[in-house]
Design a protein around this motif. Structure first.
Motif, PDB file in Angstrom:
ATOM      1  N   THR A 101     -15.428  -7.698  -3.851  1.00  0.00           N
ATOM      2  CA  THR A 101     -15.625  -6.777  -4.967  1.00  0.00           C
ATOM      3  C   THR A 101     -14.364  -5.956  -5.229  1.00  0.00           C
ATOM      4  OG1 THR A 101     -17.983  -6.641  -4.507  1.00  0.00           O
ATOM      5  CG2 THR A 101     -17.035  -4.857  -5.808  1.00  0.00           C
ATOM      6  N   ALA A 102     -13.726  -5.501  -4.159  1.00  0.00           N
ATOM      7  CA  ALA A 102     -12.501  -4.708  -4.314  1.00  0.00           C
ATOM      8  C   ALA A 102     -11.392  -5.525  -4.964  1.00  0.00           C
ATOM      9  CB  ALA A 102     -12.043  -4.177  -2.958  1.00  0.00           C
ATOM     10  N   VAL A 103     -11.260  -6.778  -4.567  1.00  0.00           N
ATOM     11  CA  VAL A 103     -10.243  -7.650  -5.162  1.00  0.00           C
ATOM     12  C   VAL A 103     -10.531  -7.825  -6.650  1.00  0.00           C
ATOM     13  CG1 VAL A 103      -9.366 -10.031  -5.212  1.00  0.00           C
ATOM     14  CG2 VAL A 103      -9.629  -8.843  -3.023  1.00  0.00           C
ATOM     15  N   GLN A 104     -11.776  -8.079  -6.986  1.00  0.00           N
ATOM     16  CA  GLN A 104     -12.152  -8.283  -8.388  1.00  0.00           C
ATOM     17  C   GLN A 104     -11.935  -7.025  -9.228  1.00  0.00           C
ATOM     18  OE1 GLN A 104     -16.174  -9.637  -7.853  1.00  0.00           O
ATOM     19  NE2 GLN A 104     -15.545 -11.761  -7.508  1.00  0.00           N
ATOM     20  N   SER A 105     -12.048  -5.848  -8.607  1.00  0.00           N
ATOM     21  CA  SER A 105     -11.892  -4.601  -9.356  1.00  0.00           C
ATOM     22  C   SER A 105     -10.459  -4.077  -9.333  1.00  0.00           C
ATOM     23  CB  SER A 105     -12.843  -3.535  -8.806  1.00  0.00           C
ATOM     24  OG  SER A 105     -12.430  -3.123  -7.516  1.00  0.00           O
ATOM     25  N   GLY A 106      -9.535  -4.815  -8.691  1.00  0.00           N
ATOM     26  CA  GLY A 106      -8.135  -4.409  -8.675  1.00  0.00           C
ATOM     27  C   GLY A 106      -7.743  -3.560  -7.484  1.00  0.00           C
ATOM     28  N   ASP A 107      -8.656  -3.368  -6.538  1.00  0.00           N
ATOM     29  CA  ASP A 107      -8.374  -2.555  -5.354  1.00  0.00           C
ATOM     30  C   ASP A 107      -8.257  -3.436  -4.113  1.00  0.00           C
ATOM     31  OD1 ASP A 107      -7.934  -0.170  -3.968  1.00  0.00           O
ATOM     32  OD2 ASP A 107     -10.066   0.181  -3.627  1.00  0.00           O
ATOM     33  N   GLY A 108      -7.830  -4.676  -4.319  1.00  0.00           N
ATOM     34  CA  GLY A 108      -7.800  -5.650  -3.239  1.00  0.00           C
ATOM     35  C   GLY A 108      -6.825  -5.340  -2.130  1.00  0.00           C
ATOM     36  N   ALA A 109      -5.638  -4.830  -2.465  1.00  0.00           N
ATOM     37  CA  ALA A 109      -4.624  -4.576  -1.433  1.00  0.00           C
ATOM     38  C   ALA A 109      -5.147  -3.599  -0.389  1.00  0.00           C
ATOM     39  CB  ALA A 109      -3.347  -4.050  -2.070  1.00  0.00           C
ATOM     40  N   ARG A 110      -5.790  -2.531  -0.833  1.00  0.00           N
ATOM     41  CA  ARG A 110      -6.329  -1.538   0.101  1.00  0.00           C
ATOM     42  C   ARG A 110      -7.431  -2.156   0.962  1.00  0.00           C
ATOM     43  NH1 ARG A 110     -10.760   0.390   0.988  1.00  0.00           N
ATOM     44  NH2 ARG A 110     -11.569  -0.376  -0.986  1.00  0.00           N
ATOM     45  N   ALA A 111      -8.320  -2.900   0.325  1.00  0.00           N
ATOM     46  CA  ALA A 111      -9.435  -3.494   1.050  1.00  0.00           C
ATOM     47  C   ALA A 111      -8.956  -4.539   2.063  1.00  0.00           C
ATOM     48  CB  ALA A 111     -10.426  -4.118   0.062  1.00  0.00           C
ATOM     49  N   ILE A 112      -7.964  -5.325   1.682  1.00  0.00           N
ATOM     50  CA  ILE A 112      -7.417  -6.332   2.592  1.00  0.00           C
ATOM     51  C   ILE A 112      -6.719  -5.661   3.770  1.00  0.00           C
ATOM     52  CG2 ILE A 112      -5.660  -8.148   2.808  1.00  0.00           C
ATOM     53  CD1 ILE A 112      -6.491  -8.968  -0.103  1.00  0.00           C
ATOM     54  N   ASP A 113      -5.943  -4.606   3.512  1.00  0.00           N
ATOM     55  CA  ASP A 113      -5.290  -3.866   4.606  1.00  0.00           C
ATOM     56  C   ASP A 113      -6.322  -3.303   5.571  1.00  0.00           C
ATOM     57  OD1 ASP A 113      -2.771  -4.409   3.617  1.00  0.00           O
ATOM     58  OD2 ASP A 113      -2.532  -2.449   2.632  1.00  0.00           O
ATOM     59  N   GLU A 114      -7.391  -2.735   5.018  1.00  0.00           N
ATOM     60  CA  GLU A 114      -8.461  -2.184   5.850  1.00  0.00           C
ATOM     61  C   GLU A 114      -9.107  -3.286   6.693  1.00  0.00           C
ATOM     62  OE1 GLU A 114     -11.842   0.917   4.740  1.00  0.00           O
ATOM     63  OE2 GLU A 114     -12.242  -1.066   3.886  1.00  0.00           O
ATOM     64  N   ALA A 115      -9.366  -4.439   6.076  1.00  0.00           N
ATOM     65  CA  ALA A 115      -9.971  -5.556   6.806  1.00  0.00           C
ATOM     66  C   ALA A 115      -9.044  -6.066   7.903  1.00  0.00           C
ATOM     67  CB  ALA A 115     -10.332  -6.680   5.836  1.00  0.00           C
ATOM     68  N   LEU A 116      -7.759  -6.158   7.614  1.00  0.00           N
ATOM     69  CA  LEU A 116      -6.793  -6.615   8.623  1.00  0.00           C
ATOM     70  C   LEU A 116      -6.740  -5.666   9.812  1.00  0.00           C
ATOM     71  CD1 LEU A 116      -3.909  -7.953   6.370  1.00  0.00           C
ATOM     72  CD2 LEU A 116      -5.399  -9.285   7.886  1.00  0.00           C
TER      73      LEU A 116
END
Length: 117
Positions: A94-109
């Motif tokens: 959802t974050a990637v689709q809404s343009g907030d993917g970089a933050r969400a991916i960093d958090e997941a990593l």
């Protein structure tokens, strides 16, 4: 996404998850079935941990205790991986689709690195 906005996602198994990204108290709404399944697994793990404490209290053989510790850790890891999978397919997607993917991916990593220890 502001704290007042909530992203709604449907996971592969049809569960509806609502996530408030970017808020300090982020939450995910899980289906009753998913909550019950996770709760059951956590109760089982809690029982394992209590059993380990009793084994120590009863002066059980070290290897037997360590075997049970490893089993409890493995069970917790399995719950963690399930939650991570749900997070990636729901919140991160959802974050990637809404343009907030970089933050969400960093958090997941960051979380994945904790599991890799």
């Amino acid at each position: 996404m502001t704290p007042s906005k909530r992203a709604v996602t449907r996971t592969a198994d049809g569960a509806v998850e609502r996530t408030a990204h970017g808020s300090a108290g982020r939450t995910v709404e899980r289906t009753a079935a998913r909550k019950a399944a996770l709760g059951k697994r956590m109760s089982r793990i809690e029982g394992q941990v209590r059993g380990i404490a009793k084994m120590i209290e009863d002066d059980r053989y070290c290897i037997d205790v360590l075997t049970q510790v490893a089993a409890a850790q493995s069970a917790l890891d399995a719950v963690g991986l399930e939650l991570l999978e749900q997070h990636l397919h729901g919140c991160v997607q959802t974050a990637v689709q809404s343009g907030d993917g970089a933050r969400a991916i960093d958090e997941a990593l960051t979380v994945i690195r904790r599991f890799a220890r």
